[in-house]
Design a protein around this motif. Structure first.
Motif, short mmCIF file in Angstrom:
data_model
loop_
_atom_site.label_atom_id
_atom_site.label_comp_id
_atom_site.label_asym_id
_atom_site.label_seq_id
_atom_site.Cartn_x
_atom_site.Cartn_y
_atom_site.Cartn_z
N UNK A 142 0.42 -12.12 3.76
CA UNK A 142 -0.48 -11.31 2.92
C UNK A 142 -0.40 -11.74 1.45
N UNK A 143 0.45 -12.73 1.17
CA UNK A 143 0.58 -13.26 -0.19
C UNK A 143 1.14 -14.66 -0.13
N UNK A 144 0.80 -15.47 -1.16
CA UNK A 144 1.36 -16.83 -1.23
C UNK A 144 2.66 -16.81 -2.01
N UNK A 145 2.65 -16.00 -3.08
CA UNK A 145 3.83 -15.98 -3.95
C UNK A 145 3.94 -14.59 -4.57
N UNK A 146 5.15 -14.08 -4.69
CA UNK A 146 5.34 -12.77 -5.29
C UNK A 146 6.41 -12.88 -6.37
N UNK A 147 6.10 -12.37 -7.55
CA UNK A 147 7.00 -12.50 -8.70
C UNK A 147 7.49 -11.12 -9.16
N UNK A 148 8.78 -11.03 -9.40
CA UNK A 148 9.39 -9.78 -9.87
C UNK A 148 9.70 -9.89 -11.36
N UNK A 149 9.40 -8.84 -12.11
CA UNK A 149 9.66 -8.83 -13.56
C UNK A 149 10.35 -7.51 -13.92
N UNK A 150 11.45 -7.60 -14.65
CA UNK A 150 12.12 -6.37 -15.11
C UNK A 150 11.30 -5.73 -16.23
N UNK A 151 11.00 -4.47 -16.12
CA UNK A 151 10.17 -3.78 -17.13
C UNK A 151 10.78 -2.42 -17.45
N UNK A 154 -10.21 -18.45 -12.15
CA UNK A 154 -10.11 -19.91 -11.92
C UNK A 154 -8.68 -20.28 -11.52
N UNK A 155 -8.52 -21.46 -10.99
CA UNK A 155 -7.19 -21.96 -10.68
C UNK A 155 -7.27 -23.43 -10.31
N UNK A 156 -6.13 -24.11 -10.34
CA UNK A 156 -6.17 -25.53 -9.98
C UNK A 156 -6.44 -25.64 -8.47
N UNK A 157 -7.16 -26.71 -8.11
CA UNK A 157 -7.61 -26.89 -6.73
C UNK A 157 -6.43 -26.84 -5.74
N UNK A 158 -5.39 -27.56 -6.07
CA UNK A 158 -4.24 -27.66 -5.15
C UNK A 158 -3.55 -26.30 -4.99
N UNK A 159 -3.45 -25.54 -6.10
CA UNK A 159 -2.75 -24.25 -6.01
C UNK A 159 -3.57 -23.25 -5.19
N UNK A 160 -4.87 -23.25 -5.41
CA UNK A 160 -5.73 -22.33 -4.63
C UNK A 160 -5.71 -22.70 -3.15
N UNK A 161 -5.67 -24.02 -2.87
CA UNK A 161 -5.59 -24.46 -1.46
C UNK A 161 -4.26 -23.98 -0.86
N UNK A 162 -3.21 -24.00 -1.66
CA UNK A 162 -1.89 -23.53 -1.20
C UNK A 162 -1.94 -22.03 -0.90
N UNK A 163 -2.63 -21.24 -1.74
CA UNK A 163 -2.78 -19.81 -1.46
C UNK A 163 -3.52 -19.63 -0.13
N UNK A 164 -4.60 -20.41 0.06
CA UNK A 164 -5.34 -20.33 1.34
C UNK A 164 -4.38 -20.56 2.51
N UNK A 165 -3.61 -21.63 2.40
CA UNK A 165 -2.69 -22.02 3.48
C UNK A 165 -1.66 -20.92 3.76
N UNK A 166 -1.10 -20.35 2.70
CA UNK A 166 -0.02 -19.35 2.83
C UNK A 166 -0.54 -18.00 3.30
N UNK A 167 -1.86 -17.79 3.20
CA UNK A 167 -2.41 -16.49 3.62
C UNK A 167 -3.30 -16.66 4.84
N UNK A 168 -2.92 -17.68 5.66
CA UNK A 168 -3.56 -17.83 6.95
C UNK A 168 -4.95 -18.38 6.93
N UNK A 169 -5.39 -18.98 5.86
CA UNK A 169 -6.77 -19.49 5.81
C UNK A 169 -6.76 -21.01 5.82
N UNK A 170 -5.62 -21.63 5.57
CA UNK A 170 -5.55 -23.09 5.39
C UNK A 170 -5.69 -23.84 6.70
#
Lengths: 106, 106, 106
Positions: C29-38, C90-106
């Protein structure tokens, strides 16, 4: 575009940020405000600066943005503070209803 | 959609991030760049990874995005760096004018 | 608007966040998840609260947002968790393709 947005600004430190944050929340101009420790890089008067700062994310309703911007410009100690708003395209029903409630629309 | 955007990318650490940050600012491809310490979670080559990283927020004008993306891809040590741009729908007049000025449009 | 988005939510701490983060990534359901202390500021039941929290940024494809929201609401310990999505214009082509791949669309 939705009715909701995230407004970004920065402060030198928490001590500088928190009175402004409290004022914004008490005036129902935001539902939730988050502080993040950051390091900022920018050119100011021809000099490349590297400063520790606090990034503040203000979750609110776009209808109050003009008043929120005015309040930030009034209270902010910087000459030209960062004030940007990003559209929150979607959100969970309950959370968006909570934003409405906290910003005087509920 | 406005003329302004926030570009996100990540680096392993500040030492890796800062030469690229300085290069982007000196080339007038951003007005301000903010570094945030994060913990990233993702799957890379079938393995669930948990890494400390630096998230970088680049405040800029959309007109320079193609050149900024090219410069990031040229300088970035990652095979597939995160590069995403978010629209900054609104901002204070003075701050947006400052972004124009810092990115060669002022 | 693009096919990609960044979903924001918060947790009390890393211990509370990480099982949910792992579940979301394993379910594609996600390609990458980032945690930030707030530090969060908000009014809850008429009281101005100031809490240390973890802000989580979930980089994903908008097509999976409904399922992601459902999963977050199912797993999240808060009564009304913040769940907002921002468009990644917008996003770089390779990174967006990676999101597709990681979320079952690649």
């Amino acid at each position: 575009m939705s009715k909701y947005g995230i407004v970004l600004t920065t402060f030198e430190n928490e001590k500088q940020a928190e009175p402004v944050i409290n004022e914004i929340i008490k005036n129902k101009l935001a539902a939730c405000i988050q502080e993040i420790k950051i390091k900022s890089h920018y050119i100011w008067k021809d000099e490349l600066c590297h400063d520790d700062e606090i990034l503040v994310l203000i979750k609110t309703r776009k209808e109050v943005y003009p008043e929120l911007e005015k309040k930030l410009l009034e209270l902010h100690p910087y000459e030209t503070p960062e004030i940007l708003m990003v559209d929150a395209e979607k959100g969970s029903k309950a959370y968006l209803a909570w934003i409405d409630e906290q910003t005087g629309k509920g």
